[in-house]
Design an enzyme around this catalytic site. Structure first.
Site, PDB file in Angstrom:
ATOM      1  N   ARG A 140       0.600  -1.084  -0.049  1.00  0.00           N
ATOM      2  CA  ARG A 140      -0.110  -0.162   0.030  1.00  0.00           C
ATOM      3  C   ARG A 140       0.911   1.214   0.026  1.00  0.00           C
ATOM      4  O   ARG A 140       0.572   2.280   0.650  1.00  0.00           O
ATOM      5  CB  ARG A 140      -0.989   0.099   1.144  1.00  0.00           C
ATOM      6  CG  ARG A 140      -1.980  -0.965   1.213  1.00  0.00           C
ATOM      7  CD  ARG A 140      -3.081  -0.791  -0.067  1.00  0.00           C
ATOM      8  NE  ARG A 140      -3.999  -1.687   0.177  1.00  0.00           N
ATOM      9  CZ  ARG A 140      -4.002  -3.092  -0.144  1.00  0.00           C
ATOM     10  NH1 ARG A 140      -2.888  -3.645  -0.987  1.00  0.00           N
ATOM     11  NH2 ARG A 140      -5.405  -3.814   0.060  1.00  0.00           N
ATOM     12  N   SER A 194     -10.709  -0.297   3.040  1.00  0.00           N
ATOM     13  CA  SER A 194     -10.002  -0.663   4.491  1.00  0.00           C
ATOM     14  C   SER A 194      -9.407   0.718   4.756  1.00  0.00           C
ATOM     15  O   SER A 194      -8.535   1.420   4.171  1.00  0.00           O
ATOM     16  CB  SER A 194      -8.873  -1.413   4.216  1.00  0.00           C
ATOM     17  OG  SER A 194      -9.241  -2.646   3.698  1.00  0.00           O
ATOM     18  N   GLU A 235      -4.752   3.657   5.978  1.00  0.00           N
ATOM     19  CA  GLU A 235      -4.393   3.646   4.664  1.00  0.00           C
ATOM     20  C   GLU A 235      -5.019   4.739   3.722  1.00  0.00           C
ATOM     21  O   GLU A 235      -4.532   5.244   2.942  1.00  0.00           O
ATOM     22  CB  GLU A 235      -5.024   2.219   4.000  1.00  0.00           C
ATOM     23  CG  GLU A 235      -4.956   2.189   2.508  1.00  0.00           C
ATOM     24  CD  GLU A 235      -5.857   1.112   2.021  1.00  0.00           C
ATOM     25  OE1 GLU A 235      -5.561  -0.249   2.420  1.00  0.00           O
ATOM     26  OE2 GLU A 235      -6.654   1.384   1.151  1.00  0.00           O
TER      27      GLU A 235
HETATM   28  P1  FAD Z   1      -8.449   9.079  -5.290  1.00  0.00           P
HETATM   29  O1  FAD Z   1      -9.078   8.382  -4.081  1.00  0.00           O
HETATM   30  O2  FAD Z   1      -9.479   9.853  -5.863  1.00  0.00           O
HETATM   31  O3  FAD Z   1      -6.950   9.357  -4.642  1.00  0.00           O
HETATM   32  C1  FAD Z   1      -6.397   8.792  -3.865  1.00  0.00           C
HETATM   33  C2  FAD Z   1      -5.280   9.458  -3.733  1.00  0.00           C
HETATM   34  O4  FAD Z   1      -4.273   9.631  -4.793  1.00  0.00           O
HETATM   35  C3  FAD Z   1      -5.281  11.093  -3.446  1.00  0.00           C
HETATM   36  O5  FAD Z   1      -4.308  11.319  -2.289  1.00  0.00           O
HETATM   37  C4  FAD Z   1      -5.329  11.487  -4.658  1.00  0.00           C
HETATM   38  O6  FAD Z   1      -4.866  13.046  -4.330  1.00  0.00           O
HETATM   39  C5  FAD Z   1      -4.053  10.979  -5.420  1.00  0.00           C
HETATM   40  N1  FAD Z   1      -4.276  10.826  -6.879  1.00  0.00           N
HETATM   41  C6  FAD Z   1      -5.411  10.394  -7.257  1.00  0.00           C
HETATM   42  N2  FAD Z   1      -5.316  10.388  -8.605  1.00  0.00           N
HETATM   43  C7  FAD Z   1      -4.031  10.815  -9.042  1.00  0.00           C
HETATM   44  C8  FAD Z   1      -3.393  11.101 -10.220  1.00  0.00           C
HETATM   45  N3  FAD Z   1      -3.662  10.897 -11.244  1.00  0.00           N
HETATM   46  N4  FAD Z   1      -2.221  11.812 -10.054  1.00  0.00           N
HETATM   47  C9  FAD Z   1      -1.530  12.046  -8.671  1.00  0.00           C
HETATM   48  N5  FAD Z   1      -2.396  11.823  -7.514  1.00  0.00           N
HETATM   49  C10 FAD Z   1      -3.460  11.260  -7.559  1.00  0.00           C
HETATM   50  N6  FAD Z   1      -7.643  -0.541  -2.325  1.00  0.00           N
HETATM   51  C11 FAD Z   1      -6.800  -1.563  -2.424  1.00  0.00           C
HETATM   52  O7  FAD Z   1      -5.722  -1.280  -2.684  1.00  0.00           O
HETATM   53  N7  FAD Z   1      -7.420  -2.733  -2.400  1.00  0.00           N
HETATM   54  C12 FAD Z   1      -8.710  -3.134  -2.473  1.00  0.00           C
HETATM   55  O8  FAD Z   1      -9.135  -4.167  -2.348  1.00  0.00           O
HETATM   56  C13 FAD Z   1      -9.530  -2.025  -2.226  1.00  0.00           C
HETATM   57  N8  FAD Z   1     -11.013  -2.124  -2.144  1.00  0.00           N
HETATM   58  C14 FAD Z   1     -11.703  -0.928  -2.017  1.00  0.00           C
HETATM   59  C15 FAD Z   1     -12.947  -1.271  -1.759  1.00  0.00           C
HETATM   60  C16 FAD Z   1     -13.826  -0.344  -1.723  1.00  0.00           C
HETATM   61  C17 FAD Z   1     -15.141  -0.371  -1.261  1.00  0.00           C
HETATM   62  C18 FAD Z   1     -13.482   1.217  -1.619  1.00  0.00           C
HETATM   63  C19 FAD Z   1     -14.283   2.386  -1.655  1.00  0.00           C
HETATM   64  C20 FAD Z   1     -12.157   1.502  -1.678  1.00  0.00           C
HETATM   65  C21 FAD Z   1     -11.288   0.221  -1.919  1.00  0.00           C
HETATM   66  N9  FAD Z   1      -9.822   0.271  -2.315  1.00  0.00           N
HETATM   67  C22 FAD Z   1      -9.009  -0.810  -2.112  1.00  0.00           C
HETATM   68  C23 FAD Z   1      -9.269   1.836  -1.865  1.00  0.00           C
HETATM   69  C24 FAD Z   1      -9.504   2.651  -3.505  1.00  0.00           C
HETATM   70  O9  FAD Z   1     -10.369   2.045  -4.245  1.00  0.00           O
HETATM   71  C25 FAD Z   1      -7.862   2.572  -4.171  1.00  0.00           C
HETATM   72  O10 FAD Z   1      -6.843   3.250  -3.244  1.00  0.00           O
HETATM   73  C26 FAD Z   1      -8.167   3.477  -5.441  1.00  0.00           C
HETATM   74  O11 FAD Z   1      -6.868   3.100  -6.227  1.00  0.00           O
HETATM   75  C27 FAD Z   1      -8.269   4.825  -5.257  1.00  0.00           C
HETATM   76  O12 FAD Z   1      -8.489   5.485  -6.431  1.00  0.00           O
HETATM   77  P2  FAD Z   1      -9.318   6.709  -6.739  1.00  0.00           P
HETATM   78  O13 FAD Z   1      -9.267   7.050  -8.259  1.00  0.00           O
HETATM   79  O14 FAD Z   1     -10.740   6.857  -6.189  1.00  0.00           O
HETATM   80  O15 FAD Z   1      -8.269   7.633  -5.994  1.00  0.00           O
HETATM   81  N1  EPU Z   2     -10.890 -10.502   9.615  1.00  0.00           N
HETATM   82  C1  EPU Z   2     -11.510 -10.704  11.092  1.00  0.00           C
HETATM   83  N2  EPU Z   2     -12.501  -9.844  11.352  1.00  0.00           N
HETATM   84  C2  EPU Z   2     -12.797  -8.553  10.495  1.00  0.00           C
HETATM   85  C3  EPU Z   2     -12.391  -8.779   9.094  1.00  0.00           C
HETATM   86  C4  EPU Z   2     -11.293  -9.578   8.990  1.00  0.00           C
HETATM   87  O1  EPU Z   2     -11.126 -11.465  11.972  1.00  0.00           O
HETATM   88  O2  EPU Z   2     -13.778  -8.074  10.882  1.00  0.00           O
HETATM   89  C5  EPU Z   2      -9.815 -11.469   9.564  1.00  0.00           C
HETATM   90  C6  EPU Z   2     -10.494 -12.655   8.429  1.00  0.00           C
HETATM   91  O3  EPU Z   2     -11.047 -13.589   9.027  1.00  0.00           O
HETATM   92  C7  EPU Z   2      -9.125 -12.996   7.919  1.00  0.00           C
HETATM   93  C8  EPU Z   2      -8.277 -12.003   8.091  1.00  0.00           C
HETATM   94  O4  EPU Z   2      -8.589 -11.060   8.727  1.00  0.00           O
HETATM   95  O5  EPU Z   2      -8.431 -14.008   8.713  1.00  0.00           O
HETATM   96  C9  EPU Z   2      -7.961 -11.176   6.738  1.00  0.00           C
HETATM   97  O6  EPU Z   2      -9.407 -10.654   6.353  1.00  0.00           O
HETATM   98  P1  EPU Z   2      -9.712 -10.546   4.522  1.00  0.00           P
HETATM   99  O7  EPU Z   2      -9.444 -11.540   3.736  1.00  0.00           O
HETATM  100  O8  EPU Z   2     -10.934  -9.751   4.661  1.00  0.00           O
HETATM  101  O9  EPU Z   2      -8.644  -9.113   4.072  1.00  0.00           O
HETATM  102  P2  EPU Z   2      -8.140  -7.875   5.011  1.00  0.00           P
HETATM  103  O10 EPU Z   2      -6.797  -8.238   5.329  1.00  0.00           O
HETATM  104  O11 EPU Z   2      -8.989  -7.465   6.079  1.00  0.00           O
HETATM  105  C10 EPU Z   2      -7.070  -7.025   2.837  1.00  0.00           C
HETATM  106  C11 EPU Z   2      -6.890  -5.776   2.118  1.00  0.00           C
HETATM  107  C12 EPU Z   2      -8.174  -5.483   1.314  1.00  0.00           C
HETATM  108  C13 EPU Z   2      -8.298  -6.554   0.342  1.00  0.00           C
HETATM  109  C14 EPU Z   2      -8.213  -7.900   0.874  1.00  0.00           C
HETATM  110  C15 EPU Z   2      -8.172  -9.209   0.224  1.00  0.00           C
HETATM  111  C16 EPU Z   2      -5.632  -4.179   3.367  1.00  0.00           C
HETATM  112  C17 EPU Z   2      -5.448  -3.063   4.567  1.00  0.00           C
HETATM  113  N3  EPU Z   2      -6.900  -4.519   3.012  1.00  0.00           N
HETATM  114  O12 EPU Z   2      -8.043  -6.996   3.619  1.00  0.00           O
HETATM  115  O13 EPU Z   2      -7.979  -4.272   0.695  1.00  0.00           O
HETATM  116  O14 EPU Z   2      -9.209  -6.268  -0.767  1.00  0.00           O
HETATM  117  O15 EPU Z   2      -7.261  -8.159   1.871  1.00  0.00           O
HETATM  118  O16 EPU Z   2      -6.902  -9.340  -0.525  1.00  0.00           O
HETATM  119  O17 EPU Z   2      -4.554  -4.773   3.054  1.00  0.00           O
HETATM  120  C18 EPU Z   2      -8.463  -1.859   0.737  1.00  0.00           C
HETATM  121  O18 EPU Z   2      -7.111  -1.668   0.677  1.00  0.00           O
HETATM  122  O19 EPU Z   2      -9.019  -0.746   0.887  1.00  0.00           O
HETATM  123  C19 EPU Z   2      -8.789  -3.025   0.725  1.00  0.00           C
HETATM  124  C20 EPU Z   2     -10.303  -3.564   0.778  1.00  0.00           C
END
Ligand code: FAD
Ligand code: EPU
Length: 335
Positions: A161, A235, A331
Site C-alpha cells: 500500500r 480498508s 491507509e
Molecule cells: P482517489 O481517492 O481519487 O485518490 C487517492 C489519492 O491519490 C489522493 O491522495 C489523490 O490526491 C491521489 N491521486 C489520485 N489520482 C491521482 C493522479 N492522477 N495523480 C496524482 N495523484 C493522484 N484499495 C486496494 O488497494 N485494494 C482493495 O481491495 C480496495 N478495495 C476497496 C473497496 C472499496 C469498497 C473502496 C471504497 C475502496 C477500496 N480500495 C482498495 C481503495 C481505493 O479503491 C484505491 O486506493 C483506489 O486506487 C483509489 O483510486 P481513486 O481514483 O478513487 O483515488
Molecule cells: N478478519 C476478522 N474480522 C474482520 C475482518 C477480517 O477477523 O472484521 C480476519 C479474516 O477472518 C481473515 C483476515 O482478517 O482471517 C483477513 O481478512 P480479509 O481476507 O477480509 O482481508 P483484509 O486483510 O481485511 C485486505 C486488504 C483489502 C483486500 C483484501 C483481499 C488491506 C489493508 N486490506 O483486507 O484491501 O481487498 O485483503 O486481498 O490490506 C483496501 O485496501 O481498501 C482493501 C479493501
C-alpha cells in the site's frame, strides 16, 4: 475546460462527505493541465474516483479531476501485451477490458473502485496480487515545472500500500498514464484461499480468468459495503507488519490471531481481526460506524462529517494499541 467555484465534493468521494472546494476543474489533456497549473497559486488536490480519501474540511484550493482517457497498445509479442492507459480510465472497466481480450494478470484486482491513475499511488492489491506485479512505468507531470517524467517500476519504490507517490514524492506529481505488461497465457492465481472455496461454490473446476474475476467479485460483494449505498473508502487502516518476536508475543496471549509471513520474515497481522477483538465490529455511532461484515472498513450511513470518522479512527487506534501494543496506520488519505 471551465473552473467552477464553491462546489460540493459530496458526489466526488465514496465516503459521501459533504464539503466544498473553492475551485474545481476537470482536465483531459496535458495542455489543459498545464494551462490550469500555470494560472494557479492555490493548494492543489488531484482527484481520481475519490475512493481512498477522507475529506475533513472544506478544501480551500483547486481540485483537479483527472479525466485523461484511452487505452493504447504500445507493444505485443506472442506472450505479452503492453498497454498504456490514461489515468482517468475507471480501474474496474480496464480490468474487464483485459479479461474480455484474455490479457491476464489483473483479474484478481476486480471491482476495486477508483481510477487507473491512482492504482500506483498505494500499489493497489487484493486476493494475492498487487498492481506493481504488472506495472512497467508511470507517466507523471511534475507540478513545479510541468515536465513530463517517466518512472519505471523500480523508481516507483512500490511496497505494501505504498509508492514514492504516497511517500517521498507526495503531492509533487500529476499521474497522467500508467503502462502495464499483461500475459497472453492465462495463469490462474488462487493462492488466496477463499478464491478456491468460492470457485467450488460456483461449481467451477477449471477456472478461466473470467471465473477468477467473478469469484473475487462475489467475495468482495459479500463483505465490503457498496459505496453507492453506504459511504466508505475500503480498508481504513493497513494491516500492521511486525517482527517475528512481536508476533510470537501476541500469539502467546491470543493464539488464534491471523498472521501471514512476508518474504523478509516479518509478519502481517489482520487489522480487521485486531479491531474486531476490541469490540468495534458493527459499532454504530450516530450516522457512522464500523462495518458489520468487515471491521477494517469505516462507514458513513449518511450525514457524517469527515472529522467524526477521523475521531472514530483515533479511538480505534487507541484501543488496538492498549490491547495488543500495535499502532495501526491509516491507509486512507486524510485531506
Ligand atoms: P482517489 O481517492 O481519487 O485518490 C487517492 C489519492 O491519490 C489522493 O491522495 C489523490 O490526491 C491521489 N491521486 C489520485 N489520482 C491521482 C493522479 N492522477 N495523480 C496524482 N495523484 C493522484 N484499495 C486496494 O488497494 N485494494 C482493495 O481491495 C480496495 N478495495 C476497496 C473497496 C472499496 C469498497 C473502496 C471504497 C475502496 C477500496 N480500495 C482498495 C481503495 C481505493 O479503491 C484505491 O486506493 C483506489 O486506487 C483509489 O483510486 P481513486 O481514483 O478513487 O483515488
Ligand atoms: N478478519 C476478522 N474480522 C474482520 C475482518 C477480517 O477477523 O472484521 C480476519 C479474516 O477472518 C481473515 C483476515 O482478517 O482471517 C483477513 O481478512 P480479509 O481476507 O477480509 O482481508 P483484509 O486483510 O481485511 C485486505 C486488504 C483489502 C483486500 C483484501 C483481499 C488491506 C489493508 N486490506 O483486507 O484491501 O481487498 O485483503 O486481498 O490490506 C483496501 O485496501 O481498501 C482493501 C479493501
Amino acid at each position: 475546460m471551465q473552473i467552477q467555484q464553491n462546489i460540493s465534493l459530496k458526489a466526488y468521494n465514496t465516503f459521501g462527505i459533504d464539503v466544498s472546494a473553492s475551485r474545481f476543474v476537470t482536465v483531459t489533456t496535458h495542455e489543459e493541465l498545464i494551462d490550469v497549473l500555470k494560472g494557479n497559486d492555490l493548494p492543489l488536490l488531484i482527484l481520481g474516483g475519490g475512493s481512498n480519501l477522507l475529506l475533513t474540511k472544506n478544501f480551500e484550493g483547486l481540485v483537479i479531476k483527472n479525466n485523461f482517457s484511452g487505452i493504447e497498445k504500445v507493444a505485443e509479442d506472442a506472450d505479452n501485451i503492453t498497454l498504456k492507459v490514461g489515468a482517468g480510465e475507471n480501474w474496474h472497466n480496464f480490468v474487464l477490458h483485459c479479461i474480455e481480450n484474455n490479457y491476464c494478470g489483473i483479474e484478481n484486482l476486480s471491482l476495486i473502485p477508483g481510477n487507473v491513475g491512482a492504482s500506483p499511488m498505494q500499489n493497489i492489491g487484493a486476493y494475492g496480487v498487487e498492481v506493481k506485479d504488472v506495472i512497467v512505468s508511470v507517466e507523471a507531470i511534475r507540478i513545479s515545472d510541468y515536465t513530463v517524467c517517466n518512472f519505471d517500476n523500480s523508481a516507483c519504490n512500490f511496497g505494501y500500500r505504498s509508492s514514492v507517490f504516497k511517500t517521498s514524492e507526495k503531492g509533487k506529481y500529476f499521474i497522467s498514464a500508467v503502462t502495464f505488461k499483461l500475459s497472453k497465457t492465462p495463469t490462474i492465481n488462487t493462492k488466496y484461499g477463499v478464491i478456491n472455496s468460492e470457485l467450488e461454490k460456483m461449481g467451477v473446476s477449471n477456472p478461466t480468468i473470467k471465473d477468477v474475476s467473478n469469484a473475487v467479485i462475489n467475495i468482495r460483494q459479500s463483505k465490503l459495503p457498496d459505496p453507492k449505498k453506504i459511504g466508505n473508502s475500503g480498508s481504513f487502516f493497513k494491516n500492521p507488519v511486525i517482527s517475528s518476536q512481536d508476533k510470537d508475543n501476541i500469539l502467546a496471549k491470543f493464539s488464534d490471531a491471523p498472521n501471514y509471513v512476508q518474504e523478509n520474515g516479518t509478519f502481517k497481522m489482520a487489522a480487521g481481526w485486531l479491531i474486531e477483538q476490541c469490540g468495534w465490529k458493527g459499532k454504530v455511532v450516530d450516522c457512522y460506524g464500523v462495518h458489520d461484515k468487515q471491521a477494517l472498513v469505516l462507514v458513513n450511513f449518511g450525514g457524517a462529517k469527515g472529522n467524526d470518522i477521523y475521531q472514530l479512527s483515533e479511538d480505534i487506534i487507541k484501543s488496538v494499541k492498549a490491547k495488543f501494543d500495535i499502532t495501526l496506520e491509516r491507509e486512507v488519505n486524510i485531506i
